[in-house]
Design a protein around this motif. Sequence first.
Motif, PDB file in Angstrom:
ATOM      1  N   SER A 100       0.776  -1.102  -0.138  1.00 22.59           N
ATOM      2  CA  SER A 100       0.000  -0.056   0.105  1.00 22.59           C
ATOM      3  C   SER A 100       0.975   1.201   0.009  1.00 22.59           C
ATOM      4  O   SER A 100       0.541   2.184  -0.611  1.00 22.59           O
ATOM      5  N   VAL A 101       1.694   1.172   0.817  1.00 22.57           N
ATOM      6  CA  VAL A 101       2.833   2.542   0.906  1.00 22.57           C
ATOM      7  C   VAL A 101       3.448   2.485  -0.450  1.00 22.57           C
ATOM      8  O   VAL A 101       3.814   3.578  -1.091  1.00 22.57           O
ATOM      9  N   ALA A 102       4.005   1.358  -0.739  1.00 18.27           N
ATOM     10  CA  ALA A 102       4.816   1.426  -1.987  1.00 18.27           C
ATOM     11  C   ALA A 102       4.054   1.909  -3.567  1.00 18.27           C
ATOM     12  O   ALA A 102       4.720   2.666  -4.036  1.00 18.27           O
ATOM     13  N   VAL A 169      -5.398   5.907   8.111  1.00 22.35           N
ATOM     14  CA  VAL A 169      -6.371   5.159   8.858  1.00 22.35           C
ATOM     15  C   VAL A 169      -7.007   4.217   7.846  1.00 22.35           C
ATOM     16  O   VAL A 169      -6.603   4.218   6.657  1.00 22.35           O
ATOM     17  N   PHE A 170      -7.694   3.215   8.360  1.00 18.92           N
ATOM     18  CA  PHE A 170      -8.431   2.337   7.693  1.00 18.92           C
ATOM     19  C   PHE A 170      -9.846   2.492   7.368  1.00 18.92           C
ATOM     20  O   PHE A 170     -10.626   3.022   8.182  1.00 18.92           O
ATOM     21  N   ASN A 171     -10.432   2.080   6.133  1.00 20.88           N
ATOM     22  CA  ASN A 171     -11.541   2.338   5.519  1.00 20.88           C
ATOM     23  C   ASN A 171     -12.202   0.982   5.491  1.00 20.88           C
ATOM     24  O   ASN A 171     -11.485   0.023   5.238  1.00 20.88           O
ATOM     25  N   VAL A 172     -13.409   0.949   5.448  1.00 21.30           N
ATOM     26  CA  VAL A 172     -14.322  -0.009   5.007  1.00 21.30           C
ATOM     27  C   VAL A 172     -14.568   0.073   3.218  1.00 21.30           C
ATOM     28  O   VAL A 172     -15.075   1.057   2.800  1.00 21.30           O
ATOM     29  N   MET A 173     -14.428  -1.126   2.878  1.00 22.61           N
ATOM     30  CA  MET A 173     -14.746  -1.327   1.542  1.00 22.61           C
ATOM     31  C   MET A 173     -15.782  -2.386   1.082  1.00 22.61           C
ATOM     32  O   MET A 173     -15.775  -3.329   1.499  1.00 22.61           O
ATOM     33  N   MET A 174     -16.798  -1.691   0.179  1.00 26.11           N
ATOM     34  CA  MET A 174     -17.795  -2.642  -0.062  1.00 26.11           C
ATOM     35  C   MET A 174     -18.533  -2.416  -1.559  1.00 26.11           C
ATOM     36  O   MET A 174     -17.882  -1.364  -1.976  1.00 26.11           O
ATOM     37  N   SER A 175     -19.401  -3.165  -1.937  1.00 28.49           N
ATOM     38  CA  SER A 175     -19.913  -3.135  -3.374  1.00 28.49           C
ATOM     39  C   SER A 175     -20.857  -2.023  -3.357  1.00 28.49           C
ATOM     40  O   SER A 175     -21.258  -1.599  -2.167  1.00 28.49           O
ATOM     41  N   PRO A 176     -20.900  -1.162  -4.450  1.00 31.43           N
ATOM     42  CA  PRO A 176     -21.794  -0.072  -4.751  1.00 31.43           C
ATOM     43  C   PRO A 176     -23.240  -0.201  -4.229  1.00 31.43           C
ATOM     44  O   PRO A 176     -23.865   0.582  -3.983  1.00 31.43           O
ATOM     45  N   ASN A 177     -23.579  -1.633  -4.270  1.00 28.01           N
ATOM     46  CA  ASN A 177     -24.899  -2.015  -4.141  1.00 28.01           C
ATOM     47  C   ASN A 177     -25.179  -2.392  -2.617  1.00 28.01           C
ATOM     48  O   ASN A 177     -26.206  -2.769  -2.383  1.00 28.01           O
ATOM     49  N   PHE A 245      -9.456  -1.821   4.588  1.00 25.34           N
ATOM     50  CA  PHE A 245      -8.070  -1.552   4.032  1.00 25.34           C
ATOM     51  C   PHE A 245      -7.805  -0.136   4.443  1.00 25.34           C
ATOM     52  O   PHE A 245      -8.485   0.783   4.906  1.00 25.34           O
ATOM     53  N   PRO A 246      -6.401  -0.049   4.482  1.00 23.89           N
ATOM     54  CA  PRO A 246      -5.731   1.347   4.621  1.00 23.89           C
ATOM     55  C   PRO A 246      -6.246   2.461   3.694  1.00 23.89           C
ATOM     56  O   PRO A 246      -6.492   1.929   2.641  1.00 23.89           O
ATOM     57  N   GLU A 247      -6.312   3.559   4.218  1.00 26.55           N
ATOM     58  CA  GLU A 247      -6.594   4.520   3.224  1.00 26.55           C
ATOM     59  C   GLU A 247      -5.665   4.658   1.975  1.00 26.55           C
ATOM     60  O   GLU A 247      -6.069   4.969   0.959  1.00 26.55           O
ATOM     61  N   LEU A 248      -4.336   4.464   2.108  1.00 30.92           N
ATOM     62  CA  LEU A 248      -3.371   4.689   1.397  1.00 30.92           C
ATOM     63  C   LEU A 248      -4.015   3.856   0.050  1.00 30.92           C
ATOM     64  O   LEU A 248      -3.752   4.022  -1.145  1.00 30.92           O
ATOM     65  N   ARG A 249      -4.140   2.472   0.302  1.00 26.30           N
ATOM     66  CA  ARG A 249      -4.608   1.478  -0.545  1.00 26.30           C
ATOM     67  C   ARG A 249      -6.121   1.938  -1.071  1.00 26.30           C
ATOM     68  O   ARG A 249      -6.316   1.346  -2.276  1.00 26.30           O
ATOM     69  N   ALA A 250      -6.642   2.607  -0.290  1.00 26.39           N
ATOM     70  CA  ALA A 250      -8.113   2.854  -0.976  1.00 26.39           C
ATOM     71  C   ALA A 250      -8.186   4.136  -1.755  1.00 26.39           C
ATOM     72  O   ALA A 250      -9.231   4.395  -2.110  1.00 26.39           O
ATOM     73  N   SER A 251      -7.057   4.576  -2.034  1.00 29.39           N
ATOM     74  CA  SER A 251      -6.887   6.097  -2.791  1.00 29.39           C
ATOM     75  C   SER A 251      -6.921   6.005  -4.111  1.00 29.39           C
ATOM     76  O   SER A 251      -6.874   6.853  -4.816  1.00 29.39           O
TER      77      SER A 251
END
Length: 304
Positions: A100-102, A169-177, A245-251
Amino acid sequence: MDIGRLRALRELSIRKTMAAVAEALHVSPSAVSQQISLLEQEVGIDLVERRGRGVNLTIAGRMLVERANRIFTELESARADMAELKEVVAGELRVAAFPSVAAAFIPKTIRALSATHPQLLVQFDEMEPEEGLNALRSWQTDVALIDDLNIPPGLLDPGIETIPLIEDVFNVMMSPNHRLAHMEEVTLGDLSGELWVIDTASSTYTRVLTDACQNAGFTPNIVARCKGFEVTLSLIREGCAIAIFPELRASFDLQDARVCRLVPEIRRRIFVAFRKGEKKSPALQAFIQSICAHTTDFADPPAA
């Protein structure tokens, strides 16, 4: 004493088996065994003792490794002093960072360094924080990006120095539906009945996730364990599971996926780690300056 033999002994103190040392040093296990035997002949005392498939250092072996650590630190410090006198940022800098950082910082940093310091070549290896720190300890890399979830600051070697890079920070990732996709913030309690997918690259990540859910009163129902983000993201997009997932990965790379802020927050601090003896290295200083400049695009700077 031969420096190469001391290096082999030091590696053995970290990696515990001849095979692991051989892999790290890119030689055969028999060559490692021979190096250790020759070193024992040099000092006239046993340095290792076999225990099953592994190898333990004797008291003499541990004492010699402690001295070797100081020797290698001085050698690296001398090399950094010589590089500083040249006043030219050149040569090779080996960098280890976790995905994620890389993905967020390393490409931009390499591109910037190639423009400002064309004589410097950055060699990059993707490694989880603990793996990167071990590589740093054994002189297999020059810089390691680590975090305080995988590497608590109190566990760092005295010879390793760190500089705070960013907080994430960590975020929640989910389907748009998904039923919660319309919410800006989601609590762990909201997710108690969900199916989960986790990234198995780091056992620490699994532990942190499980502990947080259990503190919220439930055990996560993990239905998928993935080694790469591509499969994880596909499962999320199709509504098969949710993930944290970390916010960096979710960006980036999140088309057809919804990201919601998790409350209360789970945070991690990310650091640049390097050997203290190399602090004055022009190449290291150039890298730190460049990567720190690229963290300003993100919202969560490191705490003072």
